[in-house]
Structure formats: C-alpha cells, structure tokens
Scaffold this active site. Sequence first.
Site, PDB file in Angstrom:
ATOM      1  N   SER A 175     -23.427  25.564  50.010  1.00 51.92           N
ATOM      2  CA  SER A 175     -23.877  26.001  51.336  1.00 51.92           C
ATOM      3  C   SER A 175     -22.841  26.880  52.034  1.00 51.92           C
ATOM      4  O   SER A 175     -21.643  26.799  51.754  1.00 51.92           O
ATOM      5  CB  SER A 175     -24.139  24.785  52.230  1.00 51.92           C
ATOM      6  OG  SER A 175     -25.003  23.879  51.603  1.00 51.92           O
TER       7      SER A 175
HETATM    8  N1  SAH Z   1     -23.701  19.929  48.626  1.00 53.50           N
HETATM    9  C1  SAH Z   1     -23.553  20.935  47.604  1.00 53.50           C
HETATM   10  C2  SAH Z   1     -24.610  22.010  47.647  1.00 53.50           C
HETATM   11  C3  SAH Z   1     -25.897  21.469  47.245  1.00 53.50           C
HETATM   12  S1  SAH Z   1     -27.083  22.547  46.583  1.00 53.50           S
HETATM   13  C4  SAH Z   1     -22.192  21.569  47.629  1.00 53.50           C
HETATM   14  O1  SAH Z   1     -21.380  21.240  48.505  1.00 53.50           O
HETATM   15  O2  SAH Z   1     -21.926  22.376  46.746  1.00 53.50           O
HETATM   16  C5  SAH Z   1     -28.292  21.296  46.334  1.00 53.50           C
HETATM   17  C6  SAH Z   1     -28.084  20.466  45.107  1.00 53.50           C
HETATM   18  O3  SAH Z   1     -29.071  19.431  45.117  1.00 53.50           O
HETATM   19  C7  SAH Z   1     -28.289  21.220  43.805  1.00 53.50           C
HETATM   20  O4  SAH Z   1     -27.146  21.115  43.005  1.00 53.50           O
HETATM   21  C8  SAH Z   1     -29.487  20.522  43.155  1.00 53.50           C
HETATM   22  O5  SAH Z   1     -29.411  20.449  41.755  1.00 53.50           O
HETATM   23  C9  SAH Z   1     -29.429  19.147  43.787  1.00 53.50           C
HETATM   24  N2  SAH Z   1     -30.679  18.388  43.796  1.00 53.50           N
HETATM   25  C10 SAH Z   1     -31.948  18.837  43.958  1.00 53.50           C
HETATM   26  N3  SAH Z   1     -32.828  17.814  43.930  1.00 53.50           N
HETATM   27  C11 SAH Z   1     -32.092  16.686  43.752  1.00 53.50           C
HETATM   28  C12 SAH Z   1     -32.428  15.299  43.627  1.00 53.50           C
HETATM   29  N4  SAH Z   1     -33.690  14.863  43.682  1.00 53.50           N
HETATM   30  N5  SAH Z   1     -31.423  14.412  43.469  1.00 53.50           N
HETATM   31  C13 SAH Z   1     -30.130  14.829  43.402  1.00 53.50           C
HETATM   32  N6  SAH Z   1     -29.758  16.130  43.500  1.00 53.50           N
HETATM   33  C14 SAH Z   1     -30.718  17.041  43.670  1.00 53.50           C
END
Ligand code: SAH
Length: 225
Positions: free
Chosen positions: A77
């Site tokens: 993000s």
């Molecule tokens: N917080 C992260 C950015 C997240 S991007 C950072 O600091 O880099 C969102 C992430 O959520 C992605 O990596 C994606 O693979 C994950 N994601 C999507 N659906 C999910 C689920 N049901 N359970 C766990 N992770 C999930």
Amino acid sequence: MVIRFLLLFSFVIAQQSSWESKAVKMVNEQIIVRGVTDQDVLKVLKTTPRHQFVPPEIADYAYDDSPLPIGEGQTISQPYIVAFMTEILEMDSSHKVLEIGTGSGYQAAVLSPLVKQVYTIEIVKTLADRANSTLKKLGYKNVTVRWGDGYGGWPEEAPFDRIIGTAAPAEIPPELIEQLKPGGKMVLPVGTKWQELIVVKKSFSGTISKKNVLPVRFVPMVHPE
Ligand code: SAH
C-alpha cells in the site's frame, strides 16, 4: 587498512542515512501534510526500512507516494494509507493484532513496535514465505506469519484487540467481527468496484458500530468457497 575501514564505515553510514532521510521526507511530505499526527505512528514510519519490503529492482521507489508491485499481482500500500490505517487503530503495547493480507510484510513491521503481538495471514505462499524471511532477517520477533485464507480470521489465536484487513472483501466477514474483543476495533477496505475503508467497533457490551472513513482501492480479498 585504517583508510579502508574508514571508507567502508562511511559507505555504510551513507547507505543508512540515505534511506532514513528518504523515510523522514516521506513522513513530512506525504503523511503529516495529510493530517496524520500520532507521534508513535510517525516515528515508526520514519524508522521502518520500506525498501527492504519491495523487490530490489524497485527499491529506489520504495519511499514514493504510491503503492508498488510486490509480485504475484499484489501491491504494497501507499505509505499514507499504511499510516492512516495504523493511526486509526489506536493501538497500545498490550494489544494482540490480526492482519489479513501480509503481502510484503511492511504493514506488519509497522504494527510490530506499537503492540504486543502481530498475527498476519497471507493466501499466496511465495509472498507469505518471503514476508516471513524479510521480517526474520530484520529482527521482528513479535510477528507470526501464516500461509492461508484469512477470510475466516485466525480462530486459534482469537480474540484480537485490533484487526486490520489490507485486501478488500465484498462484505465484512462475520468471523472477523466475532474474533474482535469487546472494546476492540477493526479497519478494512470493503467493496468490489467501489471500496470504502470501514472502521468497525465492538463495544464492551458487544454492540457493533460501523463507519466509512475513506474511499480506497485495494486488491480483492480472495475467498475460495
Ligand atoms: N499489507 C501488505 C499489502 C497487502 S496487499 C503490505 O504491507 O505489503 C493484499 C494482500 O492480501 C495480497 O498479498 C493478497 O495475496 C492477500 N490476500 C488476498 N486475499 C486474502 C485472504 N483471503 N487471506 C489472506 N490474504 C489474502
């Protein structure tokens, strides 16, 4: 020998100060100006090496005012969004926090010094493994990364004082509300085409309140049936 040592030493210092000055600039120019004031949050953002959480080819852009690709079609993000979501959670050092969507591990690293324990779940195995090794390498000891679907929370470790979602479900998963402690707070993006950042509070008597705080754009929270 002495000169070689001095050169190496100044190189190490220069490397260090170059990312730290970028992080300070990021906080001053992107985060404070948009209204984040919590001093603990600002300090963590100035001292967390964001460049270590992005692929090496784009490390130069790590402190820019934008989200960045981290592989597997996912993104880290924008710094301001990380700061905003962290501030809104109003955490303290006794808190147990759950994050859904570990991604690069950066948001988990930002939470780490502010709370007692961070539990974070990532559905893409390569990202979960990479975040885990980055966090271990950098010495974050109170962060536990799990590979799996976080839609249903982490029942074995529930309840949580705070929950943060960094991927957007179409609706707030009821399991996450259940796993919130009375007096607890959750922030997550919700929606498909249009998303809003929503703050959910659970009162001490168990009443739930919800508030939309910001239009946002996150990757979807995958929820295999
Ligand atoms: N917080 C992260 C950015 C997240 S991007 C950072 O600091 O880099 C969102 C992430 O959520 C992605 O990596 C994606 O693979 C994950 N994601 C999507 N659906 C999910 C689920 N049901 N359970 C766990 N992770 C999930």
